[in-house]
Design a protein around this motif. Structure first.
Motif, mmCIF file in Angstrom:
data_model
loop_
_atom_site.group_PDB
_atom_site.id
_atom_site.type_symbol
_atom_site.label_atom_id
_atom_site.label_comp_id
_atom_site.label_asym_id
_atom_site.label_seq_id
_atom_site.Cartn_x
_atom_site.Cartn_y
_atom_site.Cartn_z
ATOM 1 N N VAL A 426 0.852 -1.181 0.000
ATOM 2 C CA VAL A 426 0.000 0.000 0.000
ATOM 3 C C VAL A 426 0.886 1.229 0.000
ATOM 4 N N GLY A 427 0.517 2.244 -0.789
ATOM 5 C CA GLY A 427 1.291 3.471 -0.850
ATOM 6 C C GLY A 427 0.741 4.412 -1.887
ATOM 7 N N LYS A 441 9.661 -0.460 -6.225
ATOM 8 C CA LYS A 441 10.876 -0.847 -6.927
ATOM 9 C C LYS A 441 11.299 0.158 -7.977
ATOM 10 N N THR A 442 10.577 1.286 -8.065
ATOM 11 C CA THR A 442 10.952 2.360 -8.978
ATOM 12 C C THR A 442 10.891 3.683 -8.229
ATOM 13 N N SER A 443 11.421 4.705 -8.859
ATOM 14 C CA SER A 443 11.385 6.044 -8.243
ATOM 15 C C SER A 443 10.004 6.674 -8.346
ATOM 16 N N ALA A 444 9.062 5.997 -8.996
ATOM 17 C CA ALA A 444 7.715 6.547 -9.185
ATOM 18 C C ALA A 444 6.721 6.010 -8.168
ATOM 19 N N SER A 445 7.180 5.315 -7.136
ATOM 20 C CA SER A 445 6.234 4.737 -6.167
ATOM 21 C C SER A 445 6.883 4.621 -4.800
ATOM 22 N N TRP A 446 6.056 4.727 -3.756
ATOM 23 C CA TRP A 446 6.452 4.582 -2.365
ATOM 24 C C TRP A 446 5.429 3.659 -1.708
ATOM 25 N N CYS A 447 5.858 2.729 -0.869
ATOM 26 C CA CYS A 447 4.880 1.810 -0.272
ATOM 27 C C CYS A 447 5.433 1.119 0.954
ATOM 28 N N LEU A 448 4.519 0.553 1.737
ATOM 29 C CA LEU A 448 4.837 -0.453 2.745
ATOM 30 C C LEU A 448 4.499 -1.802 2.132
ATOM 31 N N HIS A 449 5.371 -2.773 2.328
ATOM 32 C CA HIS A 449 5.205 -4.076 1.678
ATOM 33 C C HIS A 449 5.262 -5.176 2.735
ATOM 34 N N ASN A 451 5.361 -9.283 3.128
ATOM 35 C CA ASN A 451 5.622 -10.526 2.414
ATOM 36 C C ASN A 451 5.399 -11.692 3.369
ATOM 37 N N ASN A 452 4.421 -12.532 3.046
ATOM 38 C CA ASN A 452 4.149 -13.728 3.847
ATOM 39 C C ASN A 452 4.593 -15.003 3.133
ATOM 40 N N TRP A 453 5.306 -14.854 2.040
ATOM 41 C CA TRP A 453 5.720 -16.007 1.241
ATOM 42 C C TRP A 453 7.106 -16.476 1.702
ATOM 43 N N LEU A 454 7.184 -17.704 2.138
ATOM 44 C CA LEU A 454 8.405 -18.325 2.623
ATOM 45 C C LEU A 454 8.904 -17.672 3.909
ATOM 46 N N GLN A 455 9.226 -16.399 3.859
ATOM 47 C CA GLN A 455 9.732 -15.710 5.042
ATOM 48 C C GLN A 455 8.975 -14.399 5.229
ATOM 49 N N VAL A 456 8.477 -14.180 6.440
ATOM 50 C CA VAL A 456 7.666 -13.000 6.717
ATOM 51 C C VAL A 456 8.586 -11.787 6.835
ATOM 52 N N SER A 457 8.205 -10.710 6.126
ATOM 53 C CA SER A 457 8.949 -9.457 6.219
ATOM 54 C C SER A 457 7.983 -8.295 6.038
ATOM 55 N N PHE A 458 8.286 -7.203 6.765
ATOM 56 C CA PHE A 458 7.473 -5.986 6.699
ATOM 57 C C PHE A 458 8.442 -4.846 6.443
ATOM 58 N N THR A 459 8.386 -4.251 5.253
ATOM 59 C CA THR A 459 9.394 -3.286 4.836
ATOM 60 C C THR A 459 8.763 -2.053 4.231
ATOM 61 N N ALA A 460 9.544 -0.945 4.241
ATOM 62 C CA ALA A 460 9.199 0.274 3.518
ATOM 63 C C ALA A 460 10.050 0.307 2.259
ATOM 64 N N LYS A 461 9.452 0.524 1.104
ATOM 65 C CA LYS A 461 10.153 0.420 -0.168
ATOM 66 C C LYS A 461 9.988 1.691 -1.002
ATOM 67 N N HIS A 462 11.082 2.058 -1.657
ATOM 68 C CA HIS A 462 11.072 3.143 -2.650
ATOM 69 C C HIS A 462 12.344 3.051 -3.478
ATOM 70 N N ASN A 463 12.192 3.198 -4.791
ATOM 71 C CA ASN A 463 13.326 3.233 -5.712
ATOM 72 C C ASN A 463 14.209 1.986 -5.556
ATOM 73 N N ASN A 464 13.544 0.845 -5.386
ATOM 74 C CA ASN A 464 14.216 -0.460 -5.274
ATOM 75 C C ASN A 464 15.098 -0.566 -4.030
ATOM 76 N N LYS A 465 14.813 0.273 -3.035
ATOM 77 C CA LYS A 465 15.473 0.173 -1.743
ATOM 78 C C LYS A 465 14.424 -0.187 -0.701
ATOM 79 N N ALA A 466 14.851 -0.966 0.288
ATOM 80 C CA ALA A 466 13.903 -1.443 1.298
ATOM 81 C C ALA A 466 14.478 -1.239 2.688
ATOM 82 N N LYS A 467 13.629 -0.917 3.624
ATOM 83 C CA LYS A 467 13.996 -0.786 5.026
ATOM 84 C C LYS A 467 13.070 -1.657 5.854
ATOM 85 N N VAL A 468 13.656 -2.562 6.618
ATOM 86 C CA VAL A 468 12.865 -3.458 7.460
ATOM 87 C C VAL A 468 12.294 -2.655 8.622
#
Length: 551
Positions: A426-427, A441-449, A451-468
């Motif tokens: 969402v973003g 994953k691009t400079s045109a979007s910002w989101c919280l992501h 992931n419940n697949w294989l390994q659970v992760s909750f990250t902030a993403k923008h421009n293909n950078k992620a912060k847990v």
């Protein structure tokens, strides 16, 4: 025939004989048909003259049309009169029925009053009857004691007098002791109880004045809504009103409200119906949990006593500014099924859509829901489906965008997702987000992501950078976007805990953006920025995370 024929009686012939006379040179206008005076009322005289000069029957279509209009107007008037007659008859019946009802109610009220007075009378009479025997008993006992003491004293008095007169009797000490011990000296000559029963008297002067002043209940005055004290915040409306005159007979208030997109005084005719709230005891009321899917709300209130309701107050219009948007179903990924503000991932969506697309190609493209004529008037910021088609997002970009651009002010919306979703995001994103681009994953979007697949992760993403994010993952996420100041913050929608803040310089308008894979979510729009979010945003704006901190 060029001449006028005038017949007269010939003495030599049996029948009439006609003589030709020369025609007088003059221009005669054929007489107007009956009813043509209405044409003169509908058309200017010049039009009538021009029609008359065209020929004797050239005005017939105009007259026919005028007659039709008159007939239609008369028919409408007759229908109005018939409806009014029906309303008058209904009012006559209502007057009869209501007069009988209020008469019965009045008799019932007085009968209740009579019953109450009779009951009160019986209770008071009982108290009087109970007080009389007790007082009588006390006075009779005291009277008997006094009578007995008096008889004894008279005997002693006679004996004492005889002793004083007899010279041979010198037993003065014994007589003296008897007289001293006489009961008359020990008697209290004060009555034990009073013969005054005034403490059981009743003064009905005040009640009599009240009964004499008894009148029919007055019609309550119209309340006055206090705009200065009324408040719109946090998707709640608190309406405050006051009475122009003090009225102790008011039993409750009735509040009515409706949504509208029109500013200014409320219109008489409105598509939205009035919603009614009855039984309000105070002079204020709070409507909570509202969804502001329209720009304004109309309010009016009236006061009621136990018998009659007064007139409504002057209606007022309050602005209910909120961010209202819909999901652009016409441009989402083909594996996403959009219904109103709900989205569900469908593994077979692409194949089904391909079949439907081929069927539509032969019939012509139909309008997408965002451009459907059934929709209300589009907002200038509502994005048209210029890039329509289900190939707007494809491959692994399971994305759907909102249909309203954000290019100023601050906005807030919430999204609740299925915790069993394999992936969710969402973003916000620029409208230029590519069809293969994934959120964050691009400079045109910002989101919280998430992931419940294989390994659970909750990250902030923008421009293909992620912060847990080292915070609990909420069930419902609130999104706050302040376009001018460049803040995009995410909150726990229930506790209003700050999850993450992006500090960005938006170079073009953004759209709400969502992504889901093997799951579903529901969006809540039409929400105002919560007061708690505004205060938190001010405190955390200086210490918020930035794009540079994403790794």
């Amino acid at each position: 025939m060029s001449d006028l024929l005038i017949g007269h009686q010939n003495e030599a012939s049996e029948g009439p004989q006609r003589t030709l006379l020369p025609r007088t040179p003059m221009t005669r206008r054929p007489p107007l048909p009956r009813g043509s005076e209405h044409l003169a009322a509908l058309k200017p005289d010049s039009c009538v003259r021009s029609l008359a000069l065209r020929g004797p029957w050239s005005w017939m279509p105009a007259l026919e049309e005028a007659l039709r209009k008159i007939i239609t107007t008369l028919a409408v008037k007759n229908e109005e009169i018939q409806n009014f007659i029906y309303a008058l008859k209904q009012m006559l019946q209502n007057v009869e029925a209501n007069s009988v009802k209020v008469q019965e109610d009045l008799e019932g009220e007085f009968q209740t009053l009579y019953s109450l007075l009779d009951e009160l009378k019986e209770n008071m009479l009982m108290k009087i009857k109970q007080a009389r025997p007790s007082r009588t008993y006390e006075l009779q006992n005291q009277l008997a004691a006094c009578t007995k003491a008096l008889e004894s004293s008279e005997e002693l008095l006679e004996t004492a007098n005889q002793t004083l007169q007899g010279a041979e009797n010198h037993d003065f000490h014994q007589i003296k002791d008897s007289v001293t011990m006489a009961p008359a000296f020990r008697l209290s000559l004060k009555a034990k109880v009073s013969d005054n029963m005034s403490h059981l008297m009743v003064d009905f002067a005040q009640e009599r004045c009240m009964l004499q002043a008894l009148k029919f209940l007055p019609v309550p005055s119209a309340p006055e809504i206090d705009m200065a004290e009324s408040l719109v915040a946090d998707n709640c409306v608190t309406l405050v009103w006051k009475m122009p005159d003090e009225d102790s007979k008011i039993d409750h208030y009735v509040l009515e409200y409706r949504k509208t997109n029109f500013e200014g005084p409320p219109r008489v005719k409105e598509d939205q119906p009035w919603m009614v709230i009855e039984g309000i005891k105070q002079t204020e009321y709070t409507l909570s949990g509202l969804k502001f899917d329209m720009k304004y709300m109309n309010f009016r209130v009236k006061a009621c006593n136990k018998a009659v309701a007064g007139e409504f107050s002057e209606p007022v219009t309050l602005e209910t500014r909120a961010f209202m948007f819909r999901l652009d179903a016409g441009t989402c990924h083909q594996n996403l099924r959009v219904e109103e503000l709900s989205v569900e991932w469908d593994a077979m969506g692409g194949k089904v859509q391909d079949i439907k697309a081929r069927e539509k190609d032969s019939k012509g493209r139909t309008a997408s829901p965002v451009n459907s004529p059934a929709r209300c008037v589009q907002s200038p910021k509502r994005m048209p489906s210029a890039r329509g088609g289900r190939d707007r997002f494809t491959a692994e970009s399971y994305t759907v965008l909102g249909d309203t651009l954000i290019d100023g002010a601050d906005h807030y919306w919430e999204v609740k997702y299925d915790r069993d979703s394999k992936a969710f995001g969402v973003g916000v994103a620029y409208r230029s987000l590519g069809k293969f681009d994934q959120l964050g994953k691009t400079s045109a979007s910002w989101c919280l992501h998430l992931n419940n697949w294989l390994q659970v992760s909750f990250t902030a993403k923008h421009n293909n950078k992620a912060k847990v994010l080292d915070v609990p993952v909420p069930d419902c996420i609130g999104v706050y976007c302040n376009f001018h100041e460049g803040f995009l913050s995410f909150y726990n929608a229930k506790t209003k805990q700050l999850l993450h803040t992006f500090k960005a310089k938006f170079t073009q308008p953004v759209l709400p953006a969502f992504m889901v894979w093997c799951g579903s979510f529901h969006v809540y729009s039409g929400l105002q920025v919560p007061s708690s979010v505004k205060s938190l945003q001010k405190r955390n704006s200086t210490t918020s995370s930035s794009n540079a901190s994403l790794t």
